[in-house]
Design a protein around this motif. Structure first.
Motif, PDB file in Angstrom:
ATOM      1  N   ILE A 162       0.851  -1.193   0.000  1.00  0.00           N
ATOM      2  CA  ILE A 162       0.000   0.000   0.000  1.00  0.00           C
ATOM      3  C   ILE A 162       0.887   1.245   0.000  1.00  0.00           C
ATOM      4  O   ILE A 162       1.915   1.285   0.656  1.00  0.00           O
ATOM      5  CB  ILE A 162      -0.966   0.007   1.213  1.00  0.00           C
ATOM      6  CG1 ILE A 162      -2.010   1.116   1.072  1.00  0.00           C
ATOM      7  CG2 ILE A 162      -0.211   0.088   2.509  1.00  0.00           C
ATOM      8  CD1 ILE A 162      -3.151   1.013   2.070  1.00  0.00           C
ATOM      9  N   ALA A 173      -2.861   5.701  -1.227  1.00  0.00           N
ATOM     10  CA  ALA A 173      -3.873   4.657  -1.112  1.00  0.00           C
ATOM     11  C   ALA A 173      -4.343   4.519   0.339  1.00  0.00           C
ATOM     12  O   ALA A 173      -5.539   4.307   0.593  1.00  0.00           O
ATOM     13  CB  ALA A 173      -3.329   3.329  -1.626  1.00  0.00           C
ATOM     14  N   LEU A 174      -3.431   4.647   1.288  1.00  0.00           N
ATOM     15  CA  LEU A 174      -3.806   4.577   2.700  1.00  0.00           C
ATOM     16  C   LEU A 174      -4.739   5.724   3.058  1.00  0.00           C
ATOM     17  O   LEU A 174      -5.755   5.527   3.734  1.00  0.00           O
ATOM     18  CB  LEU A 174      -2.558   4.594   3.582  1.00  0.00           C
ATOM     19  CG  LEU A 174      -2.787   4.535   5.093  1.00  0.00           C
ATOM     20  CD1 LEU A 174      -3.557   3.276   5.489  1.00  0.00           C
ATOM     21  CD2 LEU A 174      -1.441   4.600   5.821  1.00  0.00           C
ATOM     22  N   GLU A 231      -8.166   4.993   1.392  1.00  0.00           N
ATOM     23  CA  GLU A 231      -8.898   3.912   2.055  1.00  0.00           C
ATOM     24  C   GLU A 231      -9.436   4.377   3.410  1.00  0.00           C
ATOM     25  O   GLU A 231     -10.582   4.078   3.765  1.00  0.00           O
ATOM     26  CB  GLU A 231      -7.998   2.692   2.227  1.00  0.00           C
ATOM     27  CG  GLU A 231      -8.773   1.474   2.685  1.00  0.00           C
ATOM     28  CD  GLU A 231      -7.954   0.191   2.621  1.00  0.00           C
ATOM     29  OE1 GLU A 231      -8.322  -0.754   3.347  1.00  0.00           O
ATOM     30  OE2 GLU A 231      -6.975   0.122   1.845  1.00  0.00           O
ATOM     31  N   ARG A 235      -3.918  -5.432   7.224  1.00  0.00           N
ATOM     32  CA  ARG A 235      -2.964  -5.922   6.223  1.00  0.00           C
ATOM     33  C   ARG A 235      -1.862  -6.761   6.874  1.00  0.00           C
ATOM     34  O   ARG A 235      -1.462  -7.781   6.333  1.00  0.00           O
ATOM     35  CB  ARG A 235      -2.368  -4.749   5.452  1.00  0.00           C
ATOM     36  CG  ARG A 235      -3.372  -4.113   4.517  1.00  0.00           C
ATOM     37  CD  ARG A 235      -2.776  -2.863   3.851  1.00  0.00           C
ATOM     38  NE  ARG A 235      -3.675  -2.379   2.834  1.00  0.00           N
ATOM     39  CZ  ARG A 235      -3.687  -2.795   1.575  1.00  0.00           C
ATOM     40  NH1 ARG A 235      -2.833  -3.696   1.177  1.00  0.00           N
ATOM     41  NH2 ARG A 235      -4.558  -2.311   0.713  1.00  0.00           N
TER      42      ARG A 235
END
Length: 167
Positions: A29, A33-34, A37, A71
């Motif tokens: 990631i 993207a973190l 999300e 994750r």
């Protein structure tokens, strides 16, 4: 309003960068993207009355922590067992540079602390994972900075004992 979105995004990216700094090569990631999300998960949360800026960003940091823990747990599920390395809580470190097992061990210890003293666990979460200052943590928890420092010191000592196997 036009300046609000870039300012919020920049602060969320700073928090995510705190998590992602020194991340292992080949990570799954990216910082952007973190942030995305976390934002998507937070948009789905209902009945939240954000009290102030620090409260919102503390919630964001918590969400990012949960995403990275999810994750990490997925990566470790097939690799159970083995000795877990100690996590040093003497300073606010970069959590993302930790191995998945270290992060999970810390999360398990933090959950145990939460059953004993929820406020101390929240202080650790906000300072260690969220990178909030003592003053920002005090604002979120509606306590004095001195109380945050007392909780921080006691929680660190308790967690270090817990993570070292009670030695």
């Amino acid at each position: 309003m036009g300046q609000l979105t870039p300012r919020v995004n920049n602060e969320l990216r700073r928090i995510a960068g705190h998590f992602m700094q020194n991340e292992r090569p080949g990570r799954t990631i990216q910082t952007t993207a973190l942030v995305h999300e976390a934002w998507l998960r937070m948009v789905d949360i209902t009945n939240v009355d954000w009290q102030h800026r620090a409260h919102f960003f503390a919630g964001s940091a918590t969400m990012m922590r949960r995403i990275l823990l999810d994750r990490a747990r997925k990566r470790v599920t097939s690799k159970r067992g083995g000795a877990l390395a100690r996590v040093n809580l003497e300073e606010t470190p970069d959590v993302s540079s930790r191995g998945a097992r270290d992060l999970i061990a810390l999360d398990d210890a933090l959950k145990a602390l939460e059953t004993l003293d929820p406020r101390k666990a929240r202080v650790v979460e906000l300072r260690f994972f969220g990178g909030l200052s003592v003053e920002e943590t005090a604002e979120v928890l509606k306590v004095s900075p001195d109380t945050v420092m007392r909780d921080w010191k006691l929680a660190r000592a308790w967690l270090m004992t817990e993570l070292s196997g009670g030695l």
